[in-house]
Design an enzyme around this catalytic site. Structure first.
Site, short mmCIF file in Angstrom:
data_model
loop_
_atom_site.label_atom_id
_atom_site.label_comp_id
_atom_site.label_asym_id
_atom_site.label_seq_id
_atom_site.Cartn_x
_atom_site.Cartn_y
_atom_site.Cartn_z
N GLY A 160 3.18 -9.78 -0.78
CA GLY A 160 4.04 -8.62 -1.02
C GLY A 160 3.45 -7.40 -0.33
O GLY A 160 2.75 -7.52 0.68
N SER A 161 3.69 -6.24 -0.94
CA SER A 161 3.45 -4.98 -0.23
C SER A 161 2.00 -4.65 0.09
O SER A 161 1.74 -3.79 0.93
CB SER A 161 4.05 -3.84 -1.03
N THR A 162 1.04 -5.27 -0.59
CA THR A 162 -0.35 -4.96 -0.24
C THR A 162 -0.60 -5.32 1.23
O THR A 162 -1.46 -4.74 1.88
CB THR A 162 -1.35 -5.75 -1.13
N LYS A 166 1.36 -4.70 3.61
CA LYS A 166 1.88 -3.64 4.50
C LYS A 166 0.75 -2.82 5.12
O LYS A 166 0.94 -2.15 6.14
CB LYS A 166 2.81 -2.70 3.71
#
Ligand SMILES: [Zn+2]
Length: 699
Positions: A291-293, A295
């Site tokens: 997920g966003s980690t 990014k």
């Protein structure tokens, strides 16, 4: 037949001849004896010893395992093992009867062992001292003892998944397995001489060759930090009711792991009482969608390549169309017009898709690999997972886009920990490790680990910039619930839908994660936390991951005596989201206004049927609360009269439109000069309003 007269000379010759033969024979015998005695004695004695002797291994106590400060994680004592030499047992029936209650074995089983046709047999291994003493006092013929090491863990379950466990004879999991050759020591023997029928040889005494103790491990793990981490993970299990939780922490400058754990775990002395799936150390052995980690990789790459400008505007309409697919933003309704800095703070997917497209496949994936994803870190722990990154030939526009915001890839918590450590460490990726020293029995260091730089992934300037952006995530973005008064914390949240065995996403099942380091000006510790399948609370990294990080970091900072940072701006105080369900739009707006929160309407209807974030979530002031309206008759058919936006800044226009459920497509910068459609036009909710910004001419 005529007898030949025997002359004297003939007799002398014969005697001389006989003497010669005798002397020669004796000489040969003496020579042979000398040869055997002097040159081959050891060899022959050894062969005889083997024929007469029976031996039983005497196993050494394993080396101890200590934390970084010499506090014991695992120790060993020596205990007795009860052995029978059946040929020497005088009365098997009586012996079995006497031993059965002491050893907790059945009389018939014992009798069978005592009458077996073998030189020796274990009756019971590793018995407690009081049992061993009681058996000794019986002075039973044919019953002897050998020694073995017995593992114990003074802290019980603490660090169990890290340490692993030992079976009867060897390390079977964790560090106990990985460092088996150092820990196990050298076997000794108990020798007892017997004849061919296993009867004792008179006047021969038993000999004991003692075993050599194993070497001691000194870990990079800090017992206190490990304890704090495990205590807070246990708390998270209670508060959020998840399937599991995990955390791992490192010193970003060296790559030394300071703590690693997950719950549920197990007692290493009773490892067979739990399912074997709990034996692994998930922060190292499990890989899943980040997920966003993830990014942060895209962000760092874009900064390094000069493709990121935090003041530039991006328009998020809730999804991005890529290769015929609509890839959704996590908000569903879209972030509207935001800067790239806000895009990171609010973790906007389409903004990161855009950064990924700017980088292109080759560059994005070269950074992904450079940060250590898609391969093993080489940590000294068995069963490390390497995760899975798209191969170059698999990457089309969709794979490029999803990789840019952390979907469709699979990584380990350890990989994420090391990647963020690189940001905290001026761009240098370090190799993680768990053992810092190995000492022999004499206390001499036989192995000492030095920190190892894998490579410089990004420049110091890029790393500092990324750290500053991550600090903003904690101050006013999705990392706000991790904020600790007095400390500068860089952070990033992540929420990933879980993938089922069929490769499809399991709806409603998430792994939420949170990663951060503190203090930003001189990072001392990087901590990663993940909560798998929470059943209580909203399943977002900001709502579940961030608090666990905060619980851990608060105590760890005190323990590590990290002084508070000098902070100019005070931290905003989090606000609790009120329950808006069932309220009218007017009443909800009033409640949110009082709480200092923003409102965004989605759908049609007069009453609020749902909301995001859920009631009770704590968020930063000015956070937009999205409310979903239910079917009702009074909401003017969902059409909205477009307001006159002229004279407003981009930010204000974005806010006004979002309040109305409309989207902004901004062009230019400055203040709003004109708009399409014109003010007063009736539009459907969700329409995009194009606004042209510029510097107004002087009047
Ligand atoms: Zn977005």
């Amino acid at each position: 037949m005529i007898e030949v007269p025997v002359t004297l000379s003939t007799v002398r010759r014969r005697v001389a001849y006989m003497l010669f033969i005798i002397v020669l024979t004796v000489s040969i015998l003496i020579g042979r004896l000398a040869w055997l005695q002097i040159f081959r004695s050891e060899e022959l004695y050894g062969a005889a010893w083997e024929q007469w002797n029976r031996s039983i291994p005497a196993r050494s106590p394993r080396g101890a395992i200590y934390d970084r400060q010499g506090r014991m994680f695992a120790g060993s004592t020596t205990v007795d093992t009860v052995v029978a030499i059946p040929a020497q047992v005088e009365n098997p029936g009586e012996t079995a009867k006497e031993l059965a209650p002491l050893l907790g074995l059945s009389e018939s089983d014992l009798h069978e062992k005592l009458t077996m046709n073998c030189s020796s047999i274990y009756l019971k291994r590793k018995v407690p001292p009081e049992i061993s003493q009681a058996v000794r006092e019986l002075k039973l013929p044919g019953i002897i003892f050998t020694t073995e090491g017995q593992r114990y863990y003074p802290n019980g379950t603490l660090a169990s998944q890290l340490l692993g466990f030992v079976g009867m004879d060897e390390g079977l999991a964790g560090l106990e397995l990985y460092y088996e050759d150092y820990l196990k020591g050298k076997e000794g023997y108990l020798l007892f001489p017997c004849d061919n029928l296993n009867r004792p040889i008179p006047h021969e005494i038993k000999r004991f060759v003692p075993p050599k103790e194993g070497m001691d491990l000194y870990l990079t793990i800090d017992e206190t930090i490990q304890y704090i981490v495990e205590r807070e993970l246990a708390r998270a299990m209670i508060e959020f009711g998840p399937k599991g939780v995990m955390a791992i922490a490192a010193d970003p400058h060296s790559g030394a792991i300071l703590a690693a754990a997950s719950k549920p775990d197990y007692d290493p002395l009773h490892y067979d009482r739990v399912d074997s799936k709990y034996w692994a150390l998930p922060p190292v052995t499990a890989s899943f969608e980040p997920g966003s980690t993830f990014k942060l990789v895209t962000l760092c790459a874009a900064i390094e390549e000069g493709l990121y400008n935090e003041n530039e505007y991006f328009f998020c309409r809730g999804f991005a169309s890529v290769g015929g697919h609509n890839l959704r933003c996590w908000t569903g309704s879209g972030h509207g017009s935001i800067t790239y800095l806000q895009a990171v703070e609010s973790s906007c997917n389409p903004a990161f898709i855009n950064l990924g497209q700017r980088l292109g496949e080759e560059k994005l994936f070269s950074y992904i690999h450079a940060f250590g994803y898609g391969g093993l870190s080489g940590i000294d722990y068995p069963g490390e997972s390497g995760g899975l990154i798209f191969e170059p030939e698999q990457v089309g526009p969709v794979e490029l886009a999803t990789s840019a915001f952390g979907q469709g890839v699979s990584v380990t918590p350890l990989q994420q920990l090391m990647a963020v450590s690189a940001i905290a460490n001026g761009g240098y990726l370090m190799k993680p490790y768990l053992v810092k020293e190995i000492c022999n029995m004499e206390g001499e260091i036989v192995y000492e680990r030095q920190p190892e730089v894998v490579r410089q992934v990004i420049s110091k300037a890029t790393a500092d910039k990324a750290a500053w952006i991550m600090e903003n995530v904690t101050i006013r973005g999705s990392g706000m619930n991790a904020a600790i008064e007095g400390y500068r914390i860089a952070s990033k949240t992540g929420t990933a839908e879980k993938v089922g065995p069929d490769g499809r996403y399991i709806s409603g099942s998430y792994i939420v994660s949170f990663i951060g380091f503190v203090p930003v000006e001189d990072p001392r510790i990087v901590i990663y936390v993940a909560v798998d399948g929470a059943t209580r609370g909203p399943q977002w990294g900001s709502q579940i991951g961030a608090p666990v990080f905060k619980w851990i970091a608060t105590d760890v900072l005190t323990y590590m005596q990290v002084p508070p940072s000098e902070i100019d701006a005070p931290l905003a105080v989090p606000v609790q989201v009120p329950d808006l369900q069932g309220l009218s739009v007017h009443d909800a707006a009033a409640q949110l206004d009082t709480a200092g929160l923003m409102l965004r309407l989605v759908g049609e209807g007069q009453y609020i049927v749902n909301q995001t974030p859920k009631a009770g979530a704590s968020v930063s002031p000015q956070t937009e609360i999205i409310v979903y309206l239910g079917e009702d008759d009074a909401f003017s058919g969902g059409t909205i009269s477009v307001p006159d936006l002229s004279g407003f800044t981009v930010k204000d226009v974005g806010q006004v439109l979002s309040w109305l459920g409309l989207y902004l497509e901004a062009e230019g910068s400055g203040i709003a000069l004109r708009q399409e459609p014109a003010p007063g036009t009736a539009v459907e909710q969700g329409e995009v309003i194009k606004v042209f910004f510029g510097t107004p001419l002087e009047q």
